[in-house]
Design an enzyme around this catalytic site. Sequence first.
Site, PDB file in Angstrom:
ATOM      1  N   ARG A  86      13.783  11.251  -0.443  1.00 17.32           N
ATOM      2  CA  ARG A  86      14.402  10.096  -1.102  1.00 17.32           C
ATOM      3  C   ARG A  86      15.433  10.596  -2.116  1.00 17.32           C
ATOM      4  O   ARG A  86      15.062  11.143  -3.155  1.00 17.32           O
ATOM      5  CB  ARG A  86      13.358   9.250  -1.828  1.00 17.32           C
ATOM      6  CG  ARG A  86      12.352   8.520  -0.954  1.00 17.32           C
ATOM      7  CD  ARG A  86      11.546   7.572  -1.840  1.00 17.32           C
ATOM      8  NE  ARG A  86      10.507   6.870  -1.115  1.00 17.32           N
ATOM      9  CZ  ARG A  86       9.211   7.162  -1.189  1.00 17.32           C
ATOM     10  NH1 ARG A  86       8.809   8.166  -1.948  1.00 17.32           N
ATOM     11  NH2 ARG A  86       8.332   6.453  -0.513  1.00 17.32           N
TER      12      ARG A  86
ATOM     13  N   ASP B  82       9.204   7.862  -6.221  1.00 19.92           N
ATOM     14  CA  ASP B  82       9.626   6.456  -6.196  1.00 19.92           C
ATOM     15  C   ASP B  82       9.007   5.664  -7.341  1.00 19.92           C
ATOM     16  O   ASP B  82       8.902   4.436  -7.264  1.00 19.92           O
ATOM     17  CB  ASP B  82       9.261   5.804  -4.854  1.00 19.92           C
ATOM     18  CG  ASP B  82       7.761   5.791  -4.601  1.00 19.92           C
ATOM     19  OD1 ASP B  82       7.033   6.535  -5.295  1.00 19.92           O
ATOM     20  OD2 ASP B  82       7.313   5.038  -3.714  1.00 19.92           O
TER      21      ASP B  82
ATOM     22  N   ASP C 192      -5.820  10.683  -1.424  1.00 20.24           N
ATOM     23  CA  ASP C 192      -6.187   9.725  -2.470  1.00 20.24           C
ATOM     24  C   ASP C 192      -7.495   9.007  -2.146  1.00 20.24           C
ATOM     25  O   ASP C 192      -8.341   8.809  -3.027  1.00 20.24           O
ATOM     26  CB  ASP C 192      -5.052   8.726  -2.726  1.00 20.24           C
ATOM     27  CG  ASP C 192      -4.478   8.121  -1.462  1.00 20.24           C
ATOM     28  OD1 ASP C 192      -4.846   8.565  -0.351  1.00 20.24           O
ATOM     29  OD2 ASP C 192      -3.659   7.186  -1.563  1.00 20.24           O
TER      30      ASP C 192
END
Length: 445
Positions: free
Chosen positions: A115, A211, A289
């Site tokens: 990104r 992000d 996670d």
Amino acid sequence: MLKKQSAGLVLWGAILFVAWNALLLLFFWTRPAPGRPPSVSALDGDPASLTREVIRLAQDAEVELERQRGLLQQIGDALSSQRGRVPTAAPPAQPRVPVTPAPAVIPILVIACDRSTVRRCLDKLLHYRPSAELFPIIVSQDCGHEETAQAIASYGSAVTHIRQPDLSSIAVPPDHRKFQGYYKIARHYRWALGQVFRQFRFPAAVVVEDDLEVAPDFFEYFRATYPLLKADPSLWCVSAWNDNGKEQMVDASRPELLYRTDFFPGLGWLLLAELWAELEPKWPKAFWDDWMRRPEQRQGRACIRPEISRTMTFGRKGVSHGQFFDQHLKFIKLNQQFVHFTQLDLSYLQREAYDRDFLARVYGAPQLQVEKVRTNDRKELGEVRVQYTGRDSFKAFAKALGVMDDLKSGVPRAGYRGIVTFQFRGRRVHLAPPLTWEGYDPSWN
């Protein structure tokens, strides 16, 4: 104390004086005249000689007595001098200057891939960062995306740019081919955290994705909670994220509120080097996670999370293909009011105090049916509790009230001891199990 010392010296002086004179008298009585040996027969038979000998001894004794009187005078003078001396107090001890420990250096580890919008993340971090020395920024890049690499390089020495060297594909089970991105993310996290803790040897780190946008008090929040994390073994992370942090579900007037949660939130989280040493040897190949949320890793420990999130995500593009972002993430409110957390007493977050006060508050609140909460009945009650009794009732009530209804190993998002607390139509609501709750059921998934 001085009187006792003086009396002791006088007594010992007198004893020595008498003993010395007795010995001298005996010595002089038996000592021959200087220059000639005594004649026993002469002394026995000559009265004149005996008289002379006695006179001689008396003269010698007189001389010695004069010497003793001088010695006694010296002792007396010494005692008088001792009595006249004014005792002086010992000099006061110098006060110890408290040593303030140097503040910890906590790097911000930015996980980047492809990104180029990482600029938005880095711009906010650099804008709000109070100290480059205390909060160095390390950007770890995977994927080999050149445009992203150039964007990171444009910040020069303001950030440290490291690159994950293994860009190879990962062999995955056939039914996991569409999840290869999750495998690469787990590999990248392991490498990047290893660099921070083993290569750079930092004591802690805050992990953010490329992000995420941070709040003005992002650094202040972690600076204040770091000592709490180090001191309380019942904590294992501090997160900037509230999973139920939509604008209508938080108290905007209380940005300073913090909570304990059994759910691992991620999305801007602080961990210690000791935790990484525990996790690294068993780090998963994918879905790191959710792996963190399993009881084997959590081990009954909690995280700190805020009432109002200190991060927000702007990245719709990702391995989840934007679905979770569109449904939930984009609605999370980012705090804009700076809170001076380092000036607040955060001891209420320690487990013993928190459990006592939080449970008393929750179970002291009046119980209200979910339908009446939804229609805002009984507003005069203020803070209320909605009780669920099982997995199905939890999910039904959570959906009805607009909170996240998914469970990970039985733990609800933002939950603590099974309790999810949030704002609903302007009042505090606790979605809670019965007071007899005994723990999470990992089968609730």
